[in-house]
Design a protein around this motif. Structure first.
Motif, PDB file in Angstrom:
ATOM      1  N   HIS A 279      -1.605   9.522  -0.358  1.00 17.73           N
ATOM      2  CA  HIS A 279      -1.191   9.293  -1.743  1.00 17.73           C
ATOM      3  C   HIS A 279      -2.282   9.717  -2.727  1.00 17.73           C
ATOM      4  O   HIS A 279      -3.455   9.432  -2.542  1.00 17.73           O
ATOM      5  N   ASP A 291      -9.687   4.977  -2.800  1.00 13.50           N
ATOM      6  CA  ASP A 291      -8.239   4.738  -2.620  1.00 13.50           C
ATOM      7  C   ASP A 291      -7.418   5.397  -3.730  1.00 13.50           C
ATOM      8  O   ASP A 291      -7.218   4.796  -4.789  1.00 13.50           O
ATOM      9  N   ASN A 292      -6.988   6.544  -3.414  1.00 12.61           N
ATOM     10  CA  ASN A 292      -7.065   7.296  -2.170  1.00 12.61           C
ATOM     11  C   ASN A 292      -7.572   8.706  -2.443  1.00 12.61           C
ATOM     12  O   ASN A 292      -7.029   9.693  -1.966  1.00 12.61           O
ATOM     13  N   GLU A 325       2.464   5.256  -4.490  1.00 10.49           N
ATOM     14  CA  GLU A 325       2.172   4.448  -3.288  1.00 10.49           C
ATOM     15  C   GLU A 325       1.760   3.040  -3.683  1.00 10.49           C
ATOM     16  O   GLU A 325       2.254   2.059  -3.121  1.00 10.49           O
ATOM     17  N   GLU A 326       0.902   2.965  -4.677  1.00 10.06           N
ATOM     18  CA  GLU A 326       0.380   1.653  -5.062  1.00 10.06           C
ATOM     19  C   GLU A 326       1.469   0.744  -5.618  1.00 10.06           C
ATOM     20  O   GLU A 326       1.403  -0.474  -5.520  1.00 10.06           O
ATOM     21  N   ASP A 355      -4.906   7.626   4.375  1.00  9.44           N
ATOM     22  CA  ASP A 355      -5.065   6.688   3.268  1.00  9.44           C
ATOM     23  C   ASP A 355      -6.397   5.966   3.442  1.00  9.44           C
ATOM     24  O   ASP A 355      -6.540   5.170   4.374  1.00  9.44           O
ATOM     25  N   MET A 356      -7.364   6.267   2.629  1.00 11.18           N
ATOM     26  CA  MET A 356      -8.728   5.739   2.736  1.00 11.18           C
ATOM     27  C   MET A 356      -9.365   6.112   4.066  1.00 11.18           C
ATOM     28  O   MET A 356     -10.259   5.431   4.555  1.00 11.18           O
TER      29      MET A 356
END
Ligand SMILES: [Zn+2]
Length: 496
Positions: A279, A291-292, A325-326, A355-356
């Motif tokens: 994302h 992130d991210n 995404e968040e 992701d991360m």
């Protein structure tokens, strides 16, 4: 003579075997990975020499800032990724627009007083996403500890009409599985609380945000986050001055907006697809460097390397930068819905999500046992070009990132098991998630490792797994211990 000749010959054979096993042993080359040796070393050296991940992420964080979906920054981030992929030579780059209800924070205050007095003390606070547009409440605080189902059950008599106080992380619950902050909020609503105050686990007066809604829709009660230190202080007051009254006053914005996933396609010999995604969106308290930023800019740089080396995969590869995404996996849910609508979901052989992801130590085959051998052998081929690579394989499925909508449809998922230091992790969704946290070597290692696993997934003639049927998906999720979370998250479609 013949005997002597025979002995001499045997001696030669023994020597030959010894020398070749010596070579194999010390060259670190493992049999069976030969087919990946050349492409992996080309990818490895190309990225070591030309990676643009670090500098483009730095530039984006400096020139755009946060990348909140639905904000003008979010739209600029979508354009930034689109133009970058174009500049790397991708002719097939598209926007995939989608409509979402986007939540944005405005004002919030929290003040707390001993029940008997009006002596309200302000506590630093940040709103959790999808809290009501307007909420002004006052009520007694009830401590729910870690906010797990049994914690709520234990105070159910007291909690109705009150304000829950719960940890975001787990404190002193060894072996217990934590719930996502949105699932704890869903339980607080279920038990009749009028608000929830969540305590950040990381020390350092850090406030974090994130969605408190399991569905992405606006929730019925205000949800806020206070720092770890404030949490200790409130609990001290609870001991000394209970009952405690809390007053929460917040105003937020929620409106339908358009956002766009960005998709670059590298056509393969077949239309079977492998997706590498991450994302691009972030929260708005800082610039979402970890992130991210590190995941999404690694995806873009893997794409750059594949183009630069003119890789011709067997399967078509799609590099996807998701938005939303968040706010509840909105971009990836939309992406999967579009695949279903076009009847091409069955074409997706694999989805790998970053992701991360940072400085990977190995792969995670996400609960698909049949693939562990494959990932192990890919990992040993990686070790041939990068001896420092640990090749530590994980095999467990999780939720709460863009792989989830694919996994819920039975699509095989791959992840890379990286690691972040506690100093970096404590800035998760917080006001300190900035570019200074990004390590150049580690980011480039993510690009190198991800490119090699993607190469293997997109070129291997046959993969040991396929998309699961609906029933097999249900059983798979149960086997991975994910049913309860999906039920709380209103994502379980298989009834009781
Ligand atoms: Zn993330």
């Amino acid at each position: 003579m013949a005997l002597i000749a025979k002995n001499l010959f045997m001696k030669k054979v023994v020597q030959l075997v010894l020398v070749s096993s010596f070579l194999v042993l010390f060259s670190g080359f493992k049999p069976g990975d030969k087919k990946w040796e050349k492409p992996f070393s080309r990818l490895n050296s190309e990225i070591r020499k030309n990676s643009k991940a670090y500098e483009t992420l730095e530039n984006a964080t400096k020139t755009i800032g946060h990348r909140l979906t639905g904000s003008s920054n979010g739209a600029r981030a979508e354009e930034y990724a689109y133009k970058l992929l174009k500049s790397y030579g991708f002719s097939d780059v598209v926007y995939q627009p989608f409509e979402v209800e986007a939540w944005m924070r405005d004002t919030v205050t929290l003040s707390i007083a001993p029940g008997s007095s009006d002596n309200f003390r302000d506590v630093e606070v940040v709103a959790l996403a999808h809290s009501p547009v307007d909420a002004k409440i006052q009520g007694e605080i009830v401590d729910v500890g870690n906010g797990l189902p049994e914690d709520f059950e234990a105070v159910k008599e007291k909690l109705k009409g009150k304000i829950a106080l719960a940890n975001i992380g787990l404190v002193g619950a060894p072996g217990k599985k934590n719930l996502h902050r949105s699932e704890k909020t869903a339980l607080a609503i279920q038990y009749g609380a009028i608000g929830i105050i969540m305590v950040n686990g990381a020390p350092g007066k850090i406030l974090l945000t994130g969605t408190a809604s399991v569905t992405g829709a606006i929730i019925s009660i205000p949800a806020v986050c206070i720092s770890n230190e404030s949490g200790d202080e409130v609990r001290k007051w609870l001991k000394e001055e209970a009952p405690l009254e809390a007053n929460i006053d917040m105003h937020n914005i929620s409106k339908p907006i358009r956002a766009r996933n960005v998709i670059a396609t590298l056509k393969g010999k077949t239309d079977e697809k492998v997706i590498l995604g991450g994302h691009l969106d972030s929260w708005d308290l800082a610039t979402g460097a970890i992130d991210n930023g590190i995941g999404s800019f690694a995806v873009i740089d893997v794409a750059r390397a594949f183009r630069a080396l003119k890789v011709k995969p067997e399967r078509t590869i799609q590099f996807v930068l998701f938005m939303g995404e968040e706010q509840g996996l909105l971009g990836s849910k939309h992406f999967v819905e579009e695949l279903k609508k076009s009847g091409s979901l069955d074409k997706v052989s694999y989805m790998m999500n970053l992701d991360m992801t940072n400085d990977p130590k190995g792969a995670n085959s996400f609960g698909r046992e049949e693939m562990t051998e494959f990932f192990k052998s890919v990992g040993s081929a990686v070790q041939n070009v990068d001896p420092g690579f640990k090749n530590e394989l994980q095999n467990r499925a999780g939720l709460h990132s863009d792989h989830q909508p694919f996994m819920l449809e039975g699509v095989p998922i791959a992840g890379l098991a990286g690691q972040l230091t506690p100093e970096v992790l404590q800035c998760y969704h917080a006001d300190c998630d900035d570019f200074s946290l990004v390590d150049k070597q580690q980011l480039e290692s993510t690009v190198r490792i991800a490119s090699m696993y993607l190469y293997a997934l997109s070129t291997s003639p046959k993969l040991a797994v396929r998309k699961l049927s609906d029933t097999a998906t249900r059983d798979f999720l149960i086997s991975q211990g994910l049913k309860q979370e999906l039920v709380i998250g209103q994502e379980w479609r298989w009834g009781k």
